[in-house]
Design a protein around this motif. Structure first.
Motif, PDB file in Angstrom:
ATOM      1  N   VAL A 332      15.884   4.084 -24.329  1.00 58.11           N
ATOM      2  CA  VAL A 332      16.464   3.842 -23.003  1.00 58.11           C
ATOM      3  C   VAL A 332      16.910   5.177 -22.429  1.00 58.11           C
ATOM      4  CG1 VAL A 332      18.127   2.488 -21.676  1.00 58.11           C
ATOM      5  CG2 VAL A 332      17.388   1.668 -23.914  1.00 58.11           C
ATOM      6  N   ASP A 333      16.439   5.479 -21.229  1.00 55.62           N
ATOM      7  CA  ASP A 333      16.819   6.742 -20.597  1.00 55.62           C
ATOM      8  C   ASP A 333      17.335   6.527 -19.194  1.00 55.62           C
ATOM      9  OD1 ASP A 333      16.355   9.068 -22.228  1.00 55.62           O
ATOM     10  OD2 ASP A 333      14.267   8.416 -22.297  1.00 55.62           O
ATOM     11  N   ILE A 334      18.262   7.398 -18.813  1.00 50.88           N
ATOM     12  CA  ILE A 334      18.632   7.482 -17.401  1.00 50.88           C
ATOM     13  C   ILE A 334      17.383   7.989 -16.675  1.00 50.88           C
ATOM     14  CG2 ILE A 334      20.021   8.840 -15.797  1.00 50.88           C
ATOM     15  CD1 ILE A 334      22.266   8.659 -17.940  1.00 50.88           C
ATOM     16  N   ALA A 335      17.022   7.328 -15.581  1.00 49.50           N
ATOM     17  CA  ALA A 335      15.715   7.599 -14.974  1.00 49.50           C
ATOM     18  C   ALA A 335      15.540   9.067 -14.587  1.00 49.50           C
ATOM     19  CB  ALA A 335      15.523   6.701 -13.759  1.00 49.50           C
ATOM     20  N   SER A 336      16.592   9.714 -14.073  1.00 45.24           N
ATOM     21  CA  SER A 336      16.434  11.107 -13.648  1.00 45.24           C
ATOM     22  C   SER A 336      16.156  12.001 -14.852  1.00 45.24           C
ATOM     23  CB  SER A 336      17.687  11.575 -12.910  1.00 45.24           C
ATOM     24  OG  SER A 336      18.818  11.411 -13.748  1.00 45.24           O
ATOM     25  N   GLU A 337      16.769  11.687 -15.989  1.00 45.98           N
ATOM     26  CA  GLU A 337      16.536  12.467 -17.204  1.00 45.98           C
ATOM     27  C   GLU A 337      15.115  12.241 -17.703  1.00 45.98           C
ATOM     28  OE1 GLU A 337      18.718  14.616 -19.012  1.00 45.98           O
ATOM     29  OE2 GLU A 337      19.489  14.525 -16.970  1.00 45.98           O
ATOM     30  N   PHE A 338      14.704  10.992 -17.689  1.00 52.00           N
ATOM     31  CA  PHE A 338      13.365  10.652 -18.161  1.00 52.00           C
ATOM     32  C   PHE A 338      12.334  11.498 -17.441  1.00 52.00           C
ATOM     33  CE2 PHE A 338       9.405   8.328 -17.663  1.00 52.00           C
ATOM     34  CZ  PHE A 338       9.130   7.904 -18.952  1.00 52.00           C
ATOM     35  N   ARG A 339      12.512  11.569 -16.138  1.00 47.91           N
ATOM     36  CA  ARG A 339      11.508  12.232 -15.337  1.00 47.91           C
ATOM     37  C   ARG A 339      11.610  13.752 -15.486  1.00 47.91           C
ATOM     38  NH1 ARG A 339      13.207  12.432  -9.499  1.00 47.91           N
ATOM     39  NH2 ARG A 339      11.861  14.030  -8.670  1.00 47.91           N
ATOM     40  N   ASP A 340      12.812  14.265 -15.725  1.00 50.51           N
ATOM     41  CA  ASP A 340      12.976  15.716 -15.831  1.00 50.51           C
ATOM     42  C   ASP A 340      12.584  16.263 -17.198  1.00 50.51           C
ATOM     43  OD1 ASP A 340      13.854  15.806 -13.294  1.00 50.51           O
ATOM     44  OD2 ASP A 340      15.974  16.065 -13.765  1.00 50.51           O
ATOM     45  N   MET A 341      12.602  15.401 -18.237  1.00 52.35           N
ATOM     46  CA  MET A 341      12.469  15.974 -19.580  1.00 52.35           C
ATOM     47  C   MET A 341      11.041  15.929 -20.121  1.00 52.35           C
ATOM     48  SD  MET A 341      14.328  13.007 -21.737  1.00 52.35           S
ATOM     49  CE  MET A 341      13.612  11.390 -21.922  1.00 52.35           C
ATOM     50  N   SER A 342      10.047  15.765 -19.262  1.00 54.35           N
ATOM     51  CA  SER A 342       8.651  15.668 -19.706  1.00 54.35           C
ATOM     52  C   SER A 342       8.556  14.733 -20.900  1.00 54.35           C
ATOM     53  CB  SER A 342       8.085  17.013 -20.107  1.00 54.35           C
ATOM     54  OG  SER A 342       8.539  18.004 -19.275  1.00 54.35           O
ATOM     55  N   PRO A 343       8.769  13.461 -20.699  1.00 55.64           N
ATOM     56  CA  PRO A 343       8.882  12.533 -21.815  1.00 55.64           C
ATOM     57  C   PRO A 343       7.597  12.404 -22.624  1.00 55.64           C
ATOM     58  CG  PRO A 343       8.631  11.370 -19.749  1.00 55.64           C
ATOM     59  CD  PRO A 343       8.792  12.800 -19.390  1.00 55.64           C
ATOM     60  N   ILE A 344       7.799  12.141 -23.916  1.00 58.66           N
ATOM     61  CA  ILE A 344       6.642  11.877 -24.766  1.00 58.66           C
ATOM     62  C   ILE A 344       6.347  10.385 -24.631  1.00 58.66           C
ATOM     63  CG2 ILE A 344       5.829  11.856 -27.161  1.00 58.66           C
ATOM     64  CD1 ILE A 344       8.025  14.098 -27.566  1.00 58.66           C
ATOM     65  N   ILE A 345       5.123  10.101 -24.215  1.00 57.55           N
ATOM     66  CA  ILE A 345       4.787   8.694 -23.999  1.00 57.55           C
ATOM     67  C   ILE A 345       3.569   8.356 -24.857  1.00 57.55           C
ATOM     68  CG2 ILE A 345       4.176   6.964 -22.251  1.00 57.55           C
ATOM     69  CD1 ILE A 345       5.548   8.827 -20.199  1.00 57.55           C
ATOM     70  N   PRO A 346       3.796   7.966 -26.100  1.00 51.36           N
ATOM     71  CA  PRO A 346       2.648   7.699 -26.970  1.00 51.36           C
ATOM     72  C   PRO A 346       1.837   6.492 -26.500  1.00 51.36           C
ATOM     73  CG  PRO A 346       4.738   7.406 -28.146  1.00 51.36           C
ATOM     74  CD  PRO A 346       5.074   7.676 -26.732  1.00 51.36           C
ATOM     75  N   LYS A 347       0.608   6.429 -26.993  1.00 52.65           N
ATOM     76  CA  LYS A 347      -0.264   5.295 -26.676  1.00 52.65           C
ATOM     77  C   LYS A 347       0.440   3.993 -27.094  1.00 52.65           C
ATOM     78  CE  LYS A 347      -5.175   4.511 -26.961  1.00 52.65           C
ATOM     79  NZ  LYS A 347      -5.380   3.278 -27.652  1.00 52.65           N
ATOM     80  N   GLY A 348       0.240   2.963 -26.312  1.00 56.48           N
ATOM     81  CA  GLY A 348       0.866   1.688 -26.672  1.00 56.48           C
ATOM     82  C   GLY A 348       2.286   1.563 -26.167  1.00 56.48           C
ATOM     83  N   THR A 349       2.698   2.470 -25.234  1.00 50.71           N
ATOM     84  CA  THR A 349       4.050   2.385 -24.663  1.00 50.71           C
ATOM     85  C   THR A 349       4.024   1.560 -23.375  1.00 50.71           C
ATOM     86  OG1 THR A 349       4.635   4.551 -25.503  1.00 50.71           O
ATOM     87  CG2 THR A 349       5.958   3.738 -23.668  1.00 50.71           C
ATOM     88  N   VAL A 350       5.008   0.697 -23.229  1.00 51.37           N
ATOM     89  CA  VAL A 350       5.228   0.063 -21.925  1.00 51.37           C
ATOM     90  C   VAL A 350       6.533   0.632 -21.382  1.00 51.37           C
ATOM     91  CG1 VAL A 350       5.764  -2.081 -20.708  1.00 51.37           C
ATOM     92  CG2 VAL A 350       3.973  -2.066 -22.432  1.00 51.37           C
ATOM     93  N   LEU A 351       6.484   1.159 -20.168  1.00 52.58           N
ATOM     94  CA  LEU A 351       7.680   1.706 -19.524  1.00 52.58           C
ATOM     95  C   LEU A 351       8.267   0.608 -18.638  1.00 52.58           C
ATOM     96  CD1 LEU A 351       8.785   3.268 -16.653  1.00 52.58           C
ATOM     97  CD2 LEU A 351       9.534   4.137 -18.847  1.00 52.58           C
ATOM     98  N   ILE A 352       9.521   0.278 -18.903  1.00 56.80           N
ATOM     99  CA  ILE A 352      10.181  -0.766 -18.104  1.00 56.80           C
ATOM    100  C   ILE A 352      11.210  -0.097 -17.196  1.00 56.80           C
ATOM    101  CG2 ILE A 352      11.597  -2.865 -18.187  1.00 56.80           C
ATOM    102  CD1 ILE A 352      10.590  -3.272 -21.070  1.00 56.80           C
ATOM    103  N   THR A 353      11.058  -0.263 -15.891  1.00 57.97           N
ATOM    104  CA  THR A 353      12.124   0.193 -14.998  1.00 57.97           C
ATOM    105  C   THR A 353      12.982  -1.020 -14.652  1.00 57.97           C
ATOM    106  OG1 THR A 353      10.627  -0.075 -13.124  1.00 57.97           O
ATOM    107  CG2 THR A 353      10.937   2.155 -13.958  1.00 57.97           C
ATOM    108  N   ILE A 354      14.290  -0.773 -14.546  1.00 51.14           N
ATOM    109  CA  ILE A 354      15.203  -1.844 -14.145  1.00 51.14           C
ATOM    110  C   ILE A 354      15.887  -1.363 -12.879  1.00 51.14           C
ATOM    111  CG2 ILE A 354      17.151  -3.303 -14.830  1.00 51.14           C
ATOM    112  CD1 ILE A 354      16.545  -2.598 -17.737  1.00 51.14           C
ATOM    113  N   THR A 355      15.795  -2.134 -11.828  1.00 50.12           N
ATOM    114  CA  THR A 355      16.363  -1.693 -10.561  1.00 50.12           C
ATOM    115  C   THR A 355      16.665  -2.883  -9.667  1.00 50.12           C
ATOM    116  OG1 THR A 355      15.846  -0.520  -8.503  1.00 50.12           O
ATOM    117  CG2 THR A 355      13.975  -1.082  -9.879  1.00 50.12           C
ATOM    118  N   GLN A 356      17.893  -2.962  -9.209  1.00 47.04           N
ATOM    119  CA  GLN A 356      18.249  -4.034  -8.288  1.00 47.04           C
ATOM    120  C   GLN A 356      17.419  -3.911  -7.020  1.00 47.04           C
ATOM    121  OE1 GLN A 356      19.524  -6.035  -5.131  1.00 47.04           O
ATOM    122  NE2 GLN A 356      20.208  -3.916  -5.039  1.00 47.04           N
ATOM    123  N   SER A 357      17.432  -2.718  -6.431  1.00 44.61           N
ATOM    124  CA  SER A 357      16.825  -2.543  -5.106  1.00 44.61           C
ATOM    125  C   SER A 357      15.320  -2.337  -5.150  1.00 44.61           C
ATOM    126  CB  SER A 357      17.444  -1.325  -4.430  1.00 44.61           C
ATOM    127  OG  SER A 357      17.191  -0.164  -5.217  1.00 44.61           O
TER     128      SER A 357
END
Ligand code: G6P
Length: 696
Positions: A332-357
């Motif tokens: 679980v990451d704060i979205a701004s950090e996720f995007r800034d830290m060049s995340p490692i996204i291995p094969k088989g990953t599902v990215l879930i965003t949670i957002t009211q708006s």
């Protein structure tokens, strides 16, 4: 405070001797505060039913209406907050089929089955809504020769879910029909006209006498009066005792008797949780199919959640739930950090965003980065048709309804509901959770609305405790396991609303630093539910007590903490994976009451925005987002259409008080300069500093 579902969309209806169409339009205008994304009106003219609909505002609708506005004897109007099908003319209400025109609030849960059946029988649909099955069904029974009232009764017998319906029929020009189930409808009683609305404020100028339509009852409105019957019977029901007089002022009525939208929204949580759960609870398999996850379930290795603010805290709770039910690693990451830290996204990953708006810039950016790196994306979102929902591979909607208070409350518990559904659905599909376990869990989930209602009964006690906290300079919130993110969320509420510095900590971490802050009277809120970890919480409580901290315990087991706390707030017990649904409620109330006592602006706290859609570094060619963010009107790469859609969103999300005078189109003239100016003026008038960064 009716116990019924609070709906967002608005319904207005009129039947009388003669009045201007203006009456319906004004009624809709009085419901505007609830928010909407499209609007429409249908009325009977000399020869049939005339319908006007638009995905725009009421001002846009007004431009389409004939001038001068015609005199009418019957009509219905609607402001829609999209649930099924994006905002569009086709999806706007009223929906009209063969002379039957219908407006609807709520969600018809079995609309897919009904639609498939009707289509197989040759019915042609013209919208993507759940609502359209209603006029289609009524038309089917009219075709079979039933009179309109029986056709409605037969149609309604097929519906499952929540619905408030206003119905007119061109062959029955003097009668307006209303039916509801778990979605409110009020009938306004006049001398020679009767009125219908989803909400009292719409009708206050015409009458103070109302019937709150009960579930399973049908009202037949004629200018001369109202008849009631059971929806499955022809026998009339007596009106005695059903008519109540309401003395609300329009301002009070908007908030339905609550002092603030936020408090109203805290109290709407049972409904938001139920509406989110019931769409899928009986069919988690289909949920996986619709998410497009079924086919790739074997390849699913890892889930990664990215979100901001309260939605991030929901993600942290979701991690506990999903890891428990699915036995898959969840980051679980704060979205701004996720995007800034060049995340490692291995094969088989599902990215879930949670957002009211569905519009938060950092969350959107995280979703885009994940997509670019080959992850499948899923968004948990409360706003149909918002940007994350358009860009994600799949969407799981929360059904919290419109959240007006800037500080998020009911969206949070609806997000938890969505995450628990997702955990169960994935767990079942992966074979990590057995049928028996699911059968055991379901009653716990279905009990949640009732348990949240019980947790809301702590309100008085919490208000008393709040009186002792108004002078606090700093607070700690402490929890273990799944209660740790709840501690973070409780602390965030206190910061946002009451401007008291507050931190959330895992209990085990207190001795590694925060204990240094404890001195006589420093308030520490412990989330201490019985879950096998409470023994260790007890020892943390002792540590804080020994240093003079003021201890407030939120627990489902008061006996275990007797004589250990200065104050105790008792919440109901539930399944260990669902505890946050109840422990968060007194924390929301606590922050609310402290803010009220301190005289803070509850619905619009200083420096905060409902939705941070614009990034502070996005200035024309200096835009920091690779390939441009395209989320700011200042972004050099933005197209005119994107710019227009942002203008619409900003106008809606910031609740600009003078927005009626400034349509989004006019705001866009001169490249958005008007928009920038309007936003700044609005902020200044509220005494806010400039949190919406605009280059103008
Ligand atoms: C802003 C709001 C918060 C909200 C956060 C994320 O900071 O003030 O209440 O939690 O944005 O918003 P989202 O719409 O993405 O859930």
């Amino acid at each position: 405070m009716s116990g019924k579902g609070e709906t967002v969309s608005g319904i207005v209806g009129y039947v009388g001797k003669k009045d201007s169409l203006q009456l319906l339009f004004d009624g809709l205008t009085r419901l505007e505060y609830r928010g909407y994304d499209s609007s429409g009106i249908a009325f009977k003219n000399g020869s049939g039913i005339e319908v006007y609909k638009t995905p725009g505002s009421l001002k846009d609708l007004q431009k389409m209406l004939p001038t001068p506005l015609p005199i009418i004897t019957i009509g219905i109007g609607h402001t829609r907050w999209a649930t099924h099908g994006a905002p569009s003319t086709a999806n706007a209400h009223p929906h009209t089929v063969k002379g039957v025109s219908v407006v609807h609030n709520g969600i018809i849960e079995n609309y897919r089955e009904l639609r498939t059946e009707l289509e197989a029988a040759g019915h042609v649909f013209s919208s993507q809504t759940d609502t359209e099955v209603v006029p289609q069904l009524i038309a089917r029974y009219l075709d079979r020769g039933l009179p309109i009232d029986e056709a409605i009764q037969h149609a309604v017998a097929h519906l499952r879910g929540a619905y408030a319906l206003g119905i007119i029929h061109e062959g029955t020009p003097e009668t307006l029909f209303a039916v509801c189930n778990n979605s409110p409808l009020v009938i306004g009683i006049g001398a020679d006209a009767q009125y219908l609305a989803s909400d009292v404020p719409a009708l206050l100028p015409y009458t103070r006498n109302f019937i709150h339509l009960e579930d399973g009852h049908m009202a037949v409105l004629r200018s001369s009066g109202v008849d009631l019957k059971h929806v499955d019977s022809r026998e009339p029901l007596p009106l005695e005792g059903k008519i109540v007089t309401n003395n609300w002022t329009p301002a009070m009525a908007e908030k339905q008797g609550y002092d603030h939208f936020m408090l109203k929204e805290i109290y709407e949580q049972p409904q938001g949780v139920m509406d989110t759960l019931r769409e899928w609870l009986d069919d988690t398999n289909r949920l996986m199919d619709e998410m497009g996850i079924s086919g790739t379930i074997r390849d699913l290795r890892r889930l990664h959640i990215a979100a901001c603010g309260t939605s991030y805290h929901a993600g942290l709770v979701g991690r506990y739930m999903i890891e428990k039910f699915v036995h898959l690693p969840v980051a679980v990451d704060i979205a701004s950090e996720f995007r800034d830290m060049s995340p490692i996204i291995p094969k088989g990953t599902v990215l879930i965003t949670i957002t009211q708006s569905g519009e938060t810039a950092d969350t959107l950016a995280a979703q885009r980065v994940a997509k670019e790196n080959g992850a499948r994306t899923l968004t948990i979102c409360n706003v149909v048709g918002s940007t994350t929902t358009r860009e994600a591979d799949s969407v799981l909607y929360t059904r919290a309804g419109l959240e007006i208070g800037v500080v998020s409350t009911k969206a949070f518990t609806a997000q938890l509901a969505a995450l628990s559904l997702l955990g169960i659905a994935l767990g079942a599909k992966k074979g990590k959770i057995s049928d028996l376990e699911i059968r055991t869990l379901k009653p716990f989930l279905l009990d949640l609305p009732g348990l949240i209602r019980q947790a809301l009964q702590t309100d008085e006690k919490v208000r008393e405790i709040a009186k002792t906290l108004a002078g606090a300079k700093s607070m700690l919130y402490v929890g273990r396991g799944i209660n740790y993110p709840v501690a973070l969320e409780g602390a965030l509420k206190m910061k946002e609303l009451a401007y008291i510095h507050a931190d959330g900590y895992p209990a085990g971490e207190i001795k590694h630093g925060p204990i240094a802050l404890i001195e006589e009277g420093v308030p520490v809120v412990f989330l201490a539910t019985i879950d096998g970890l409470h023994e260790r919480i007890l020892s943390n409580i002792e540590d804080v007590r020994a240093r003079g901290g003021r201890i407030i315990v939120v627990t489902d087991s008061p006996a275990a903490f007797r004589n250990k706390a200065d104050d105790m707030i008792v919440v109901p017990a539930t399944h260990p994976a669902l505890v946050p649904f109840v422990t968060i409620v007194p924390l929301q109330l606590l922050a609310y009451h402290v803010a009220v006592i301190k005289g803070c602006n509850v619905d619009q706290p200083r420096n905060l925005s409902k939705s941070i859609t614009v990034e502070d570094k996005c200035h024309n060619t200096g835009c920091s987002y690779s390939r441009f963010c395209r989320t700011s009107i200042a972004c050099a790469a933005i197209t005119p259409d994107e710019k227009k859609s942002i203008a619409h969103k900003v106008v809606r999300l910031l609740h600009l008080s003078n927005w009626e005078q400034m349509s989004a189109a006019s705001l866009l003239e001169s490249s958005g300069q008007e928009l920038g100016k309007a936003v700044h003026q609005e902020q200044a008038s509220k005494g806010l500093s400039t949190c919406f960064v605009s280059p103008y």
